[in-house]
Design an enzyme around this catalytic site. Structure first.
Site, short mmCIF file in Angstrom:
data_model
loop_
_atom_site.label_atom_id
_atom_site.label_comp_id
_atom_site.label_asym_id
_atom_site.label_seq_id
_atom_site.Cartn_x
_atom_site.Cartn_y
_atom_site.Cartn_z
N GLU A 229 0.84 -1.20 0.00
CA GLU A 229 0.00 0.00 0.00
C GLU A 229 0.87 1.25 0.00
O GLU A 229 1.83 1.35 0.77
CB GLU A 229 -0.88 -0.03 1.25
CG GLU A 229 -1.74 1.18 1.49
CD GLU A 229 -2.55 1.05 2.78
OE1 GLU A 229 -3.26 2.02 3.10
OE2 GLU A 229 -2.47 0.00 3.44
N ASP A 231 0.23 5.10 0.60
CA ASP A 231 -0.69 6.16 1.00
C ASP A 231 -0.13 7.51 0.56
O ASP A 231 0.73 8.08 1.22
CB ASP A 231 -0.90 6.16 2.52
CG ASP A 231 -1.63 4.93 3.00
OD1 ASP A 231 -2.48 4.43 2.27
OD2 ASP A 231 -1.33 4.47 4.12
N GLU A 234 -3.42 10.95 3.29
CA GLU A 234 -4.39 10.71 4.37
C GLU A 234 -4.50 12.03 5.11
O GLU A 234 -3.51 12.52 5.67
CB GLU A 234 -3.91 9.61 5.30
CG GLU A 234 -3.87 8.26 4.63
CD GLU A 234 -3.69 7.13 5.62
OE1 GLU A 234 -4.70 6.49 5.96
OE2 GLU A 234 -2.56 6.92 6.07
N HIS A 245 3.70 1.42 2.79
CA HIS A 245 3.60 0.21 3.62
C HIS A 245 3.99 -0.99 2.76
O HIS A 245 3.43 -1.17 1.67
CB HIS A 245 2.16 -0.03 4.09
CG HIS A 245 1.59 1.02 4.99
ND1 HIS A 245 1.57 0.91 6.35
CD2 HIS A 245 0.98 2.19 4.69
CE1 HIS A 245 0.96 1.97 6.87
NE2 HIS A 245 0.61 2.77 5.88
#
Length: 449
Positions: A229, A231, A234, A245
Site C-alpha cells: 500500500e 498512501d 491521508e 507500507h
C-alpha cells in the site's frame, strides 16, 4: 492506509449494505465518469476517460434466487444462504449502486465529491476504472502523481484519503466464486490486512465472523486481505501524512492467524502496518499544515508526489496553492536530520528516535515498495471515520496514554476526546472531500499546465 499502532482497519457504512460475489440483476450498475490526464514532457497532457466504482463492501447483498431477501443484514450473515465461505459466494449477489442518492458520491468532469453522511450511509471507498470491467493500474516508478483536493469541510476524526494498493486489476473476477469482479468493486486489500471484508479471493469471510461491538453494520471474519500500500494522502483539515507500507507477499494475499498481524502479533504478520510515515506535525512542523497555516486547509490545494528512481530511492512531496509552490516541510526533531522527503535513511533515523519498531525496513523497505509499484497499483479514493482509534493517529496525540512531549506522540491539535464516530457523524453531517484534476506522468510534467 497508515494507522500507526492501529489494531485493525475498516471502512464502515452505517446503512444495511453489504458485498457479494455474483453480479445482481435488480439494479443496474452505472459508474460515474471521471476524467484525468496522462502527461509526458513539459505541458503535454492528454485527457483520459475514466470511471469510478464503489467498493463491494457497501453494496446491497441479496440472495441470488430472484427475490429481495438479504444475505447479510446489520452485521449478521443469513445462515441459510451462507453456511460456509464457498456456498455463500455462490448464493449471494452484489447489486448496482445509487451513487449519489444512497452514498453521496458525485462526479463532474475531472472532479469527484465524497460526502460523509447521506441518509443512513456513512463514508465510501471508490476506485478509478480503466473501463467498465477493469481498474486503472498505475506504475509510479520515476513518475509524478498530482491532484487537487479540498479538505476544508473535513473536521477532526475524518480522513479523506487518496492512495494506491496492489489489488488485482480485474477485482479477482473468476477466482473462486467471484463472478462480479471490478465492475462491482471487488478485490480490495491493503497493508492492514482488513478482516471486515465480507468476501476475499472469491470466497465469503463467514467463518469465525464476529459482529462489531461499536458498529452495528460491521464485523470481522477469520481471514484478512493483505497487499502492499502506498498512501499518497491521508488527511483532514487538521493533519496530513503520506506513507509507504510494504508486505512480504505479492498482490492480494488472504491471511489467517499470525500472518495477519492482529493485536499483539502486529509485527509478526506479512505486512508493515506502521509504514514509514511523513507526517508534517509529527515531524516537528507544527505551523505547516492546517487552517491559516503555510498550507492553508481553508482553501483548495494541489498535492504533488514524485517517485524518484527505478528502483525507487526517494518519495518527494510539495504543494501548490494560490499559484505558488510550497516546498515540503523539513523535519525538526532533535536527533533526526533535516529531511524533507522519504528515503531509507529517513525511515531508519526517525523510527529510532521515536522508539518505533522499524517494521518497514524489516518487510523490505523502499526496495520492496519499488518492486510492488513496478507490478502496478490501483488508485483508491475514500472518506471514512475510525471506530478503532478515532483517527487520533492522524490529527491528535497517539497513543493516548503517551506523553505528548515525547517525540512522535503528538500528531496534531485535535483533542484526544475527538474523533468518536457517533459524534463526528451527528455534528458534521455536511463533511465532504473533493478530489479533482488528477494528473500522472513524467516527473516535472504534471504541474506545467
Amino acid at each position: 492506509m497508515s494507522r500507526l499502532w492501529l489494531v485493525g482497519f475498516c471502512f464502515f457504512a452505517l446503512a444495511a449494505l453489504a458485498c457479494g460475489q455474483q453480479a445482481g440483476t435488480m439494479q443496474a450498475e452505472t459508474h460515474p465518469k471521471l476524467t484525468w490526464k496522462q502527461c509526458s514532457g513539459a505541458g503535454s497532457c492528454t485527457a483520459q476517460n475514466g470511471e469510478i466504482v464503489l467498493d463491494s463492501n457497501w453494496r446491497w447483498l441479496r440472495k441470488d434466487d430472484g427475490g429481495y431477501s438479504n444475505c447479510y443484514t446489520g452485521n449478521t450473515w443469513d445462515a441459510e444462504a451462507c453456511p460456509d465461505d464457498a456456498s455463500c459466494a455462490k448464493n449471494c449477489a452484489l447489486e448496482g449502486a445509487d451513487y449519489s442518492g444512497t452514498y453521496g458520491i458525485t462526479s463532474s468532469g475531472d472532479s469527484l465529491t465524497l460526502k460523509l453522511v447521506t441518509g443512513s450511509n456513512v463514508g465510501s471507498r471508490t476506485y478509478l476504472m480503466k473501463d467498465e470491467e477493469t481498474y486503472q493500474v498505475f506504475n509510479l516508478l520515476n513518475k509524478e502523481f498530482t491532484f487537487d483536493v479540498d479538505v476544508s469541510k473535513l473536521p477532526c476524526g475524518t480522513n479523506g484519503a487518496l492512495y494506491f494498493v496492489e489489488m488485482p486489476a480485474d477485482g479477482d473476477k473468476g477466482k473462486g466464486n467471484n463472478n462480479a469482479g471490478a465492475k462491482y468493486g471487488t478485490g480490495y486489500c491493503d497493508a492492514q490486512c482488513p478482516h471486515d471484508l465480507k468476501f476475499i479471493a472469491g470466497e465469503a469471510n463467514v467463518e469465525g465472523w464476529e459482529p462489531s461491538e461499536g458498529d452495528k453494520n460491521s464485523g470481522s471474519g477469520k481471514y484478512g486481505s493483505c497487499c502492499n500500500e502506498m498512501d499518497i494522502w491521508e488527511a483532514n483539515s487538521m493533519g496530513a501524512a503520506y506513507t509507504p507500507h510494504t508486505c512480504k507477499k505479492e498482490g492480494l494475499y488472504r491471511c489467517t492467524g499470525t500472518e495477519c498481524g492482529d493485536g499483539d502479533e502486529r509485527y509478526s504478520g506479512v505486512c508493515d502496518k506502521d509504514g514509514c510515515d511523513y507526517s508534517h506535525y509529527r515531524l516537528g512542523a507544527t505551523d505547516y499544515f492546517g487552517p491559516g497555516k503555510t498550507v492553508d486547509t481553508n482553501s483548495k490545494m494541489t498535492v504533488v508526489t514524485q517517485f524518484v528512481g527505478n528502483p525507487l530511492t526517494e518519495i518527494r512531496r510539495f504543494y501548490i496553492q494560490n499559484g505558488k509552490q510550497i516546498d515540503n516541510s523539513v523535519v525538526s526533531v532533535p536527533g533526526v536530520s533535516n529531511y524533507s522527503s522519504i528515503t531509507g535513511n529517513f525511515c531508519e533515523e526517525y523510527k529510532q528516535v521515536f522508539g518505533d519498531q522499524n517494521s518497514f525496513d524489516a518487510d523490505g523497505g523502499l526496495s520492496e515498495m519499488s518492486a510492488s509499484l513496478g507490478r502496478g497499483h490501483v488508485l483508491v479514493m475514500s472518506l471514512w471515520v475510525d471506530f478503532a482509534a478515532h483517527m487520533l493517529w492522524l490529527d491528535s496525540s497517539y497513543p493516548t496514554d503517551g506523553d505528548p512531549s515525547k517525540p512522535g506522540i503528538k500528531r496534531g491539535e485535535c483533542a484526544t476526546s475527538s474523533g468518536v464516530p457517533a459524534d463526528v457523524i451527528s455534528q458534521n453531517a455536511d463533511a465532504q472531500v473533493v478530489f479533482s484534476n488528477i494528473r500522472f506522468g513524467d516527473i516535472g510534467s504534471t504541474t506545467s499546465t
